[in-house]
Write a protein that holds these residues in place. Structure first.
Motif, mmCIF file in Angstrom:
data_model
loop_
_atom_site.group_PDB
_atom_site.id
_atom_site.type_symbol
_atom_site.label_atom_id
_atom_site.label_comp_id
_atom_site.label_asym_id
_atom_site.label_seq_id
_atom_site.Cartn_x
_atom_site.Cartn_y
_atom_site.Cartn_z
ATOM 1 N N LYS A 211 -21.636 -10.015 3.381
ATOM 2 C CA LYS A 211 -21.618 -11.267 2.607
ATOM 3 C C LYS A 211 -21.959 -12.464 3.488
ATOM 4 C CE LYS A 211 -18.147 -10.155 -0.890
ATOM 5 N NZ LYS A 211 -16.793 -10.504 -1.396
ATOM 6 N N LYS A 212 -21.319 -12.541 4.641
ATOM 7 C CA LYS A 212 -21.539 -13.671 5.551
ATOM 8 C C LYS A 212 -23.003 -13.756 5.976
ATOM 9 C CE LYS A 212 -20.113 -15.414 10.077
ATOM 10 N NZ LYS A 212 -19.297 -15.136 11.263
ATOM 11 N N ILE A 213 -23.571 -12.621 6.355
ATOM 12 C CA ILE A 213 -24.954 -12.634 6.834
ATOM 13 C C ILE A 213 -25.925 -12.943 5.705
ATOM 14 C CG2 ILE A 213 -26.798 -11.155 7.753
ATOM 15 C CD1 ILE A 213 -24.622 -9.938 9.608
ATOM 16 N N LEU A 214 -25.726 -12.343 4.527
ATOM 17 C CA LEU A 214 -26.634 -12.629 3.414
ATOM 18 C C LEU A 214 -26.549 -14.091 2.996
ATOM 19 C CD1 LEU A 214 -26.431 -9.448 1.177
ATOM 20 C CD2 LEU A 214 -28.079 -10.022 2.970
ATOM 21 N N ASN A 215 -25.371 -14.660 3.026
ATOM 22 C CA ASN A 215 -25.240 -16.091 2.704
ATOM 23 C C ASN A 215 -25.915 -16.943 3.776
ATOM 24 O OD1 ASN A 215 -23.898 -15.838 0.256
ATOM 25 N ND2 ASN A 215 -21.913 -15.674 1.247
ATOM 26 N N THR A 216 -25.861 -16.512 5.018
ATOM 27 C CA THR A 216 -26.495 -17.250 6.112
ATOM 28 C C THR A 216 -28.019 -17.228 5.998
ATOM 29 O OG1 THR A 216 -24.655 -16.761 7.587
ATOM 30 C CG2 THR A 216 -26.713 -17.396 8.623
ATOM 31 N N VAL A 217 -28.567 -16.106 5.563
ATOM 32 C CA VAL A 217 -30.034 -16.012 5.449
ATOM 33 C C VAL A 217 -30.504 -16.471 4.074
ATOM 34 C CG1 VAL A 217 -30.319 -14.249 7.209
ATOM 35 C CG2 VAL A 217 -30.008 -13.542 4.842
ATOM 36 N N GLU A 218 -29.595 -17.160 3.348
ATOM 37 C CA GLU A 218 -29.897 -17.768 2.066
ATOM 38 C C GLU A 218 -30.312 -16.755 1.021
ATOM 39 O OE1 GLU A 218 -31.150 -22.098 3.872
ATOM 40 O OE2 GLU A 218 -32.669 -20.876 2.914
ATOM 41 N N ARG A 219 -29.641 -15.623 1.053
ATOM 42 C CA ARG A 219 -29.811 -14.623 -0.003
ATOM 43 C C ARG A 219 -28.600 -14.789 -0.923
ATOM 44 N NH1 ARG A 219 -34.332 -14.065 2.067
ATOM 45 N NH2 ARG A 219 -34.965 -12.271 3.258
ATOM 46 N N SER A 220 -28.788 -14.566 -2.187
ATOM 47 C CA SER A 220 -27.640 -14.692 -3.079
ATOM 48 C C SER A 220 -26.817 -13.419 -3.036
ATOM 49 C CB SER A 220 -28.120 -14.957 -4.504
ATOM 50 O OG SER A 220 -28.869 -13.864 -4.983
ATOM 51 N N PHE A 221 -25.519 -13.586 -3.112
ATOM 52 C CA PHE A 221 -24.600 -12.474 -3.135
ATOM 53 C C PHE A 221 -23.708 -12.642 -4.346
ATOM 54 C CE2 PHE A 221 -22.967 -8.917 -0.791
ATOM 55 C CZ PHE A 221 -21.726 -8.728 -1.364
ATOM 56 N N PRO A 222 -23.623 -11.599 -5.176
ATOM 57 C CA PRO A 222 -22.822 -11.756 -6.409
ATOM 58 C C PRO A 222 -21.352 -11.950 -6.129
ATOM 59 C CG PRO A 222 -23.657 -9.491 -6.197
ATOM 60 C CD PRO A 222 -24.195 -10.291 -5.049
#
Length: 148
Positions: free
Chosen positions: A137-148
């Protein structure tokens, strides 16, 4: 008899990767103790004289069969587990890379019994190792990917 990673005199350096594709996030099922049967990000220990990027490329090839080019180190994770007496039973410092892949077919090997692309919305349905979901979650949010 304790394994060499039990009750270490120093931390072990490891690498791991959050790899994203159209199919989801790459996970492996651990095929050996500790935590056999749990799901986690692919990775392993860095060998002496090996650069971090070389280590994650090797580990990805060994555990999933894919050629992987990491984009960047996205996080640094420290795992310290103590026993009931407060002694350090395990200590790892893990450089977690981020990358993408368009590879569909995976070949589990080395310490992995299975390798799968898991849709992001299904990650919580897997018996993940402690902290794996938070790191993803942290990494996907950092790379500006959406996480449900």
């Amino acid at each position: 008899m304790p394994r060499s990673r039990d009750y270490p005199t120093r931390p072990f350096l490891g690498v791991s990767a959050v790899v994203q594709s159209d199919a989801g996030i790459l996970l492996i099922e651990r095929g050996k103790p500790p935590l056999m049967g749990s799901w986690s990000l692919p990775g392993g220990l860095v060998e002496t004289g090996e650069q971090l990027e070389q280590a994650i490329i090797r580990e990805m090839r060994e555990e999933t069969g894919i050629q992987f080019t990491p984009h960047h180190i996205a996080d640094l994770v420290e795992i310290i587990r103590t026993d009931k007496d407060g002694k350090t039973e395990r200590h790892y410092v893990i450089a977690v890379f981020y990358g993408t892949s368009d590879v569909v077919d995976l070949i589990a090997g080395d310490d992995a019994s299975t390798a799968e692309w898991v849709p992001i919305e299904n990650l919580a349905d897997y018996p993940l190792t402690e902290g794996t979901l938070d790191v993803v979650k942290k990494i996907l949010n950092t790379v500006e990917r959406s996480f449900p």
